[in-house]
Design an enzyme around this catalytic site. Structure first.
Site, PDB file in Angstrom:
ATOM      1  N   TYR A 142     -38.497 -28.264  41.943  1.00 42.75           N
ATOM      2  CA  TYR A 142     -39.053 -28.715  43.225  1.00 42.75           C
ATOM      3  C   TYR A 142     -38.644 -27.758  44.335  1.00 42.75           C
ATOM      4  O   TYR A 142     -39.481 -27.281  45.119  1.00 42.75           O
ATOM      5  CB  TYR A 142     -38.543 -30.135  43.541  1.00 42.75           C
ATOM      6  CG  TYR A 142     -38.837 -30.572  44.956  1.00 42.75           C
ATOM      7  CD1 TYR A 142     -40.107 -31.024  45.313  1.00 42.75           C
ATOM      8  CD2 TYR A 142     -37.854 -30.519  45.956  1.00 42.75           C
ATOM      9  CE1 TYR A 142     -40.386 -31.410  46.624  1.00 42.75           C
ATOM     10  CE2 TYR A 142     -38.130 -30.908  47.260  1.00 42.75           C
ATOM     11  CZ  TYR A 142     -39.395 -31.352  47.592  1.00 42.75           C
ATOM     12  OH  TYR A 142     -39.674 -31.737  48.888  1.00 42.75           O
ATOM     13  N   GLU A 145     -33.966 -29.125  50.591  1.00 39.31           N
ATOM     14  CA  GLU A 145     -33.613 -28.830  49.195  1.00 39.31           C
ATOM     15  C   GLU A 145     -33.597 -27.323  48.940  1.00 39.31           C
ATOM     16  O   GLU A 145     -32.935 -26.848  48.013  1.00 39.31           O
ATOM     17  CB  GLU A 145     -34.623 -29.480  48.247  1.00 39.31           C
ATOM     18  CG  GLU A 145     -34.379 -30.950  47.986  1.00 39.31           C
ATOM     19  CD  GLU A 145     -33.097 -31.230  47.207  1.00 39.31           C
ATOM     20  OE1 GLU A 145     -32.984 -30.757  46.078  1.00 39.31           O
ATOM     21  OE2 GLU A 145     -32.212 -31.912  47.750  1.00 39.31           O
ATOM     22  N   SER A 171     -38.504 -28.035  52.965  1.00 32.94           N
ATOM     23  CA  SER A 171     -37.469 -29.034  52.665  1.00 32.94           C
ATOM     24  C   SER A 171     -36.062 -28.447  52.683  1.00 32.94           C
ATOM     25  O   SER A 171     -35.837 -27.303  52.276  1.00 32.94           O
ATOM     26  CB  SER A 171     -37.750 -29.606  51.274  1.00 32.94           C
ATOM     27  OG  SER A 171     -36.623 -30.295  50.790  1.00 32.94           O
TER      28      SER A 171
HETATM   29  P1  NAP Z   1     -44.172 -38.890  49.007  1.00 31.97           P
HETATM   30  O1  NAP Z   1     -43.994 -40.238  49.600  1.00 31.97           O
HETATM   31  O2  NAP Z   1     -43.740 -38.638  47.610  1.00 31.97           O
HETATM   32  O3  NAP Z   1     -45.743 -38.517  49.147  1.00 31.97           O
HETATM   33  C1  NAP Z   1     -46.286 -37.409  48.478  1.00 31.97           C
HETATM   34  C2  NAP Z   1     -47.771 -37.392  48.713  1.00 31.97           C
HETATM   35  O4  NAP Z   1     -48.337 -36.262  48.014  1.00 31.97           O
HETATM   36  C3  NAP Z   1     -48.514 -38.633  48.168  1.00 31.97           C
HETATM   37  O5  NAP Z   1     -49.547 -38.942  49.047  1.00 31.97           O
HETATM   38  C4  NAP Z   1     -49.080 -38.128  46.848  1.00 31.97           C
HETATM   39  O6  NAP Z   1     -50.218 -38.824  46.421  1.00 31.97           O
HETATM   40  C5  NAP Z   1     -49.449 -36.715  47.256  1.00 31.97           C
HETATM   41  N1  NAP Z   1     -49.646 -35.811  46.121  1.00 31.97           N
HETATM   42  C6  NAP Z   1     -48.835 -35.571  45.078  1.00 31.97           C
HETATM   43  N2  NAP Z   1     -49.383 -34.659  44.239  1.00 31.97           N
HETATM   44  C7  NAP Z   1     -50.583 -34.330  44.764  1.00 31.97           C
HETATM   45  C8  NAP Z   1     -51.633 -33.475  44.378  1.00 31.97           C
HETATM   46  N3  NAP Z   1     -51.583 -32.768  43.236  1.00 31.97           N
HETATM   47  N4  NAP Z   1     -52.733 -33.375  45.150  1.00 31.97           N
HETATM   48  C9  NAP Z   1     -52.826 -34.111  46.284  1.00 31.97           C
HETATM   49  N5  NAP Z   1     -51.879 -34.952  46.706  1.00 31.97           N
HETATM   50  C10 NAP Z   1     -50.772 -35.062  45.961  1.00 31.97           C
HETATM   51  O7  NAP Z   1     -43.453 -37.775  49.911  1.00 31.97           O
HETATM   52  P2  NAP Z   1     -42.957 -37.878  51.433  1.00 31.97           P
HETATM   53  O8  NAP Z   1     -41.547 -38.365  51.421  1.00 31.97           O
HETATM   54  O9  NAP Z   1     -43.979 -38.541  52.249  1.00 31.97           O
HETATM   55  O10 NAP Z   1     -42.864 -36.328  51.804  1.00 31.97           O
HETATM   56  C11 NAP Z   1     -43.992 -35.640  52.350  1.00 31.97           C
HETATM   57  C12 NAP Z   1     -43.818 -34.148  52.117  1.00 31.97           C
HETATM   58  O11 NAP Z   1     -42.623 -33.694  52.729  1.00 31.97           O
HETATM   59  C13 NAP Z   1     -43.712 -33.740  50.642  1.00 31.97           C
HETATM   60  O12 NAP Z   1     -44.314 -32.478  50.499  1.00 31.97           O
HETATM   61  C14 NAP Z   1     -42.225 -33.626  50.414  1.00 31.97           C
HETATM   62  O13 NAP Z   1     -41.959 -32.739  49.360  1.00 31.97           O
HETATM   63  C15 NAP Z   1     -41.765 -33.092  51.755  1.00 31.97           C
HETATM   64  N6  NAP Z   1     -40.425 -33.444  52.185  1.00 31.97           N
HETATM   65  C16 NAP Z   1     -39.997 -34.724  52.188  1.00 31.97           C
HETATM   66  C17 NAP Z   1     -38.739 -35.031  52.653  1.00 31.97           C
HETATM   67  C18 NAP Z   1     -38.238 -36.457  52.712  1.00 31.97           C
HETATM   68  O14 NAP Z   1     -37.026 -36.646  52.871  1.00 31.97           O
HETATM   69  N7  NAP Z   1     -39.109 -37.448  52.649  1.00 31.97           N
HETATM   70  C19 NAP Z   1     -37.907 -34.015  53.143  1.00 31.97           C
HETATM   71  C20 NAP Z   1     -38.390 -32.712  53.144  1.00 31.97           C
HETATM   72  C21 NAP Z   1     -39.652 -32.428  52.684  1.00 31.97           C
HETATM   73  P3  NAP Z   1     -50.105 -40.196  45.524  1.00 31.97           P
HETATM   74  O15 NAP Z   1     -49.777 -41.300  46.493  1.00 31.97           O
HETATM   75  O16 NAP Z   1     -51.443 -40.290  44.921  1.00 31.97           O
HETATM   76  O17 NAP Z   1     -49.003 -39.963  44.532  1.00 31.97           O
HETATM   77  O1  F7E Z   2     -31.562 -38.276  45.966  1.00 30.22           O
HETATM   78  C1  F7E Z   2     -28.410 -39.036  44.294  1.00 30.22           C
HETATM   79  C2  F7E Z   2     -29.187 -37.813  43.841  1.00 30.22           C
HETATM   80  O2  F7E Z   2     -33.874 -38.666  45.116  1.00 30.22           O
HETATM   81  C3  F7E Z   2     -30.536 -38.158  46.937  1.00 30.22           C
HETATM   82  C4  F7E Z   2     -36.943 -35.849  48.533  1.00 30.22           C
HETATM   83  O3  F7E Z   2     -37.648 -36.496  49.573  1.00 30.22           O
HETATM   84  O4  F7E Z   2     -35.138 -35.272  50.004  1.00 30.22           O
HETATM   85  C5  F7E Z   2     -35.461 -35.947  48.802  1.00 30.22           C
HETATM   86  O5  F7E Z   2     -34.760 -35.379  47.699  1.00 30.22           O
HETATM   87  C6  F7E Z   2     -29.194 -38.034  46.241  1.00 30.22           C
HETATM   88  C7  F7E Z   2     -29.174 -36.983  45.118  1.00 30.22           C
HETATM   89  O6  F7E Z   2     -33.501 -37.474  47.325  1.00 30.22           O
HETATM   90  C8  F7E Z   2     -29.539 -41.847  42.298  1.00 30.22           C
HETATM   91  O7  F7E Z   2     -28.554 -37.202  42.726  1.00 30.22           O
HETATM   92  C9  F7E Z   2     -27.638 -41.002  42.928  1.00 30.22           C
HETATM   93  O8  F7E Z   2     -28.001 -36.261  45.204  1.00 30.22           O
HETATM   94  O9  F7E Z   2     -33.101 -39.865  47.213  1.00 30.22           O
HETATM   95  P1  F7E Z   2     -33.075 -38.662  46.376  1.00 30.22           P
HETATM   96  P2  F7E Z   2     -33.316 -35.887  47.229  1.00 30.22           P
HETATM   97  O10 F7E Z   2     -33.129 -35.429  45.846  1.00 30.22           O
HETATM   98  O11 F7E Z   2     -32.292 -35.497  48.232  1.00 30.22           O
HETATM   99  C10 F7E Z   2     -35.465 -33.872  50.020  1.00 30.22           C
HETATM  100  C11 F7E Z   2     -35.105 -33.323  51.374  1.00 30.22           C
HETATM  101  C12 F7E Z   2     -36.854 -33.606  49.602  1.00 30.22           C
HETATM  102  O12 F7E Z   2     -37.464 -32.637  50.039  1.00 30.22           O
HETATM  103  C13 F7E Z   2     -37.384 -34.397  48.451  1.00 30.22           C
HETATM  104  O13 F7E Z   2     -38.815 -34.376  48.437  1.00 30.22           O
HETATM  105  O14 F7E Z   2     -28.903 -39.281  45.613  1.00 30.22           O
HETATM  106  N1  F7E Z   2     -28.617 -40.234  43.471  1.00 30.22           N
HETATM  107  N2  F7E Z   2     -28.175 -41.987  42.198  1.00 30.22           N
HETATM  108  C14 F7E Z   2     -29.807 -40.742  43.104  1.00 30.22           C
HETATM  109  N3  F7E Z   2     -31.054 -40.358  43.399  1.00 30.22           N
HETATM  110  C15 F7E Z   2     -32.081 -41.101  42.895  1.00 30.22           C
HETATM  111  N4  F7E Z   2     -33.354 -40.754  43.192  1.00 30.22           N
HETATM  112  N5  F7E Z   2     -31.858 -42.181  42.078  1.00 30.22           N
HETATM  113  C16 F7E Z   2     -30.593 -42.596  41.753  1.00 30.22           C
HETATM  114  O15 F7E Z   2     -30.424 -43.574  41.012  1.00 30.22           O
END
Ligand code: NAP
Ligand code: F7E
Length: 343
Positions: A152, A130, A128
Site C-alpha cells: 500500500y 504510511e 498518506s
Molecule cells: P476507504 O474508506 O477505504 O474508501 C476507499 C474508496 O476507494 C471507496 O470508495 C472504494 O470503493 C474506492 N475504491 C477502491 N478501489 C477502487 C477502484 N479500483 N476503483 C474505484 N474506486 C475504488 O478510504 P478512506 O479512509 O476514505 O481514504 C480515502 C483515501 O485517502 C484513500 O486513497 C486512502 O488510501 C487515503 N488515505 C486515507 C487515510 C485515512 O486515515 N483515512 C490517510 C491517508 C490517506 P468501495 O466502497 O466500492 O470499496
Molecule cells: O492500523 C494496529 C496496526 O489499519 C493502525 C489507512 O487509512 O492510515 C490507515 O492505515 C495500527 C497499525 O490503520 C489491529 O498494526 C492493532 O499499527 O487502523 P489501521 P493504518 O495501517 O495506520 C493510513 C494513514 C492510511 O493511509 C491507510 O489507508 O493499528 N492494529 N490491531 C490493528 N489494525 C487493524 N486494522 N486491526 C487490528 O486488529
C-alpha cells in the site's frame, strides 16, 4: 463549480462530498458495481441532492481507463479529488498486485485523462503518512524521507511522485495531501479505531464478549476526517499547487486509544481485549507523528477535534448502533456474526 470525487463511497468520500455540496458544488462520484449496496455512507446525500441534479453517480473503476477518460470528457469537472484506493494496509500484503494496480496504474489513468482534457482541471491525490514508514517518534513533514513498508505504502509513494511529475512537466495544478490517520463514525470497520469503538458499543449492549487485536504498541497521529477534508479543499484553492501534510501533532498508542474507548462506557479494557498474531502485519509502521505547520501557515488549516473528542464521538455513535442491532437480534431478525469475524 463541478467536482469529480473518486472513492465517494468511502469515509473521506462522504465527508468531502458533503462539504462540497454544502459549498454549492455539483458533485460527480465514481462508484463500483458490487453484489450488495456499497453506498450506505452517502445515502443521506443521495436523498437530499440527487433529485436536484447536484449529485451524480457513475459506475466505473480506476482500473477501467477508457471509462475514466470518458467520464472526465463527459463531466468536464473543475476539480478532481482522487480518493479511490485499496486503502487497508494489512490487506495490501494479501492482495499486493491489486493494491498496486489501483494505486499506480489507476492514478496514471486519471492523471492522463486530466492532462489531455481541453479544460484546465485541478487534481488532488490522496497521499498518506504510511509513505514515511515511521520507525521512531520523529516529527514528519513535507521534506521527510519516504521509506515505505507495505505494498500500500509504496503504491502511494509512486502516485505521490507521479502527481509531482505531472505538475512539473505539464504545468498542471496537481497537489498531494499527505494525510495522517483520520477517523470518524464512518471509518471502515476493519481499521483499528472503528474496530475498537464498534466492539465497545457491542460489549456494552451484551452482544459481543471480547475484542481481538494485533499490535497494541503501534503509535498513530489520529485526527477527525471531517477536519481533514476541509484541508483537502483548501489545498485546491491555494494559488500555487504543492504538497501539504495534515496531522494533529500528537501521537497515541493503539493501547491508549483502546483503554480510553472502553473507559467512556465504564468498561475495563483488560477484561475484554486479547491479542492474536493473525492481526499483526509482516512489517509494521511503528510510530507516526506529523508536523502540519506548512498547512497552518499557507492554508490557515488546523485540526479542530481533540483525540478525546474523536474517541467519544465514535464510541457514542457505535453504542447507539449497537442498541439498534440488539433490538434486531432480540427479535430474531439478525444473527450476531461479527464476533467470529476474521477481519
Ligand atoms: P476507504 O474508506 O477505504 O474508501 C476507499 C474508496 O476507494 C471507496 O470508495 C472504494 O470503493 C474506492 N475504491 C477502491 N478501489 C477502487 C477502484 N479500483 N476503483 C474505484 N474506486 C475504488 O478510504 P478512506 O479512509 O476514505 O481514504 C480515502 C483515501 O485517502 C484513500 O486513497 C486512502 O488510501 C487515503 N488515505 C486515507 C487515510 C485515512 O486515515 N483515512 C490517510 C491517508 C490517506 P468501495 O466502497 O466500492 O470499496
Ligand atoms: O492500523 C494496529 C496496526 O489499519 C493502525 C489507512 O487509512 O492510515 C490507515 O492505515 C495500527 C497499525 O490503520 C489491529 O498494526 C492493532 O499499527 O487502523 P489501521 P493504518 O495501517 O495506520 C493510513 C494513514 C492510511 O493511509 C491507510 O489507508 O493499528 N492494529 N490491531 C490493528 N489494525 C487493524 N486494522 N486491526 C487490528 O486488529
Amino acid at each position: 463549480m463541478k467536482a469529480l470525487v473518486t472513492g465517494i463511497t468511502g469515509q473521506d468520500g462522504y465527508y468531502l462530498s458533503k462539504l462540497l455540496l454544502e459549498k454549492g458544488y455539483e458533485v460527480h462520484g465514481l462508484i463500483r458495481r458490487s453484489s450488495s449496496f456499497n453506498t450506505s455512507r452517502i445515502e443521506p446525500l443521495m436523498s437530499k441532492y440527487e433529485s436536484e441534479n447536484k449529485l451524480k453517480l457513475y459506475y466505473s473503476d480506476l482500473l477501467d481507463s477508457s471509462s475514466i477518460t470518458s467520464l472526465i470528457n463527459l463531466i468536464e469537472p473543475d476539480e478532481v479529488y482522487n480518493l479511490a484506493a485499496q486503502s487497508h494496509v494489512a490487506v495490501s500484503f494479501k492482495n499486493p498486485l491489486y493494491t498496486s494496480q489501483v494505486g499506480t496504474i489507476g492514478v496514471i489513468s486519471l492523471l492522463e485523462a486530466v492532462k489531455n482534457s481541453s479544460k484546465n482541471i485541478k487534481f488532488y491525490q490522496a497521499s498518506s503518512s504510511e509513505m514515511y514508514g515511521g520507525k521512531d517518534d520523529s516529527l514528519l513533514n513535507e521534506e521527510s524521507q519516504f521509506t515505505p513498508k507495505s505494498p500500500y505504502a509504496i503504491s502511494k509513494v509512486f502516485a505521490h511522485e507521479m502527481t509531482k511529475i505531472y505538475r512539473e512537466s505539464y504545468d498542471m495544478f496537481a497537489v498531494n495531501g499527505i494525510l495522517f490517520n483520520h477517523e470518524s463514525p464512518h471509518r471502515g470497520e476493519t481499521f483499528v479505531t472503528r474496530k475498537v469503538t464498534k466492539a465497545v458499543g457491542r460489549i456494552k449492549q451484551g452482544i459481543q464478549t471480547k475484542l481481538t487485536l494485533g499490535n497494541l504498541d503501534a503509535f498513530r497521529d489520529w485526527g477527525f476526517a471531517g477536519d481533514y477534508v476541509e484541508g483537502m479543499w483548501l489545498m485546491m484553492q491555494h494559488k500555487e499547487p504543492s504538497d501539504w501534510v495534515l496531522a494533529t501533532g500528537e501521537s497515541h498508542s493503539v493501547k491508549e486509544f483502546t483503554k480510553k474507548a472502553f473507559e467512556i462506557l465504564d468498561l475495563d479494557w483488560k477484561a475484554y481485549v486479547e491479542t492474536d498474531e493473525k492481526y499483526k502485519r509482516p512489517n509494521e509502521v511503528k510510530h507516526l507523528l506529523g508536523d502540519s505547520s506548512k498547512a497552518k501557515k499557507e492554508l490557515n488549516w488546523e485540526p479542530k477535534t481533540s483525540f478525546e473528542d474523536l474517541i467519544s464521538m465514535m464510541v457514542e455513535s457505535d453504542n447507539e448502533q449497537a442498541k439498534q442491532e440488539k433490538l434486531l437480534i432480540d427479535k430474531g431478525l439478525l444473527y450476531p456474526t461479527w464476533e467470529n469475524s476474521s477481519i
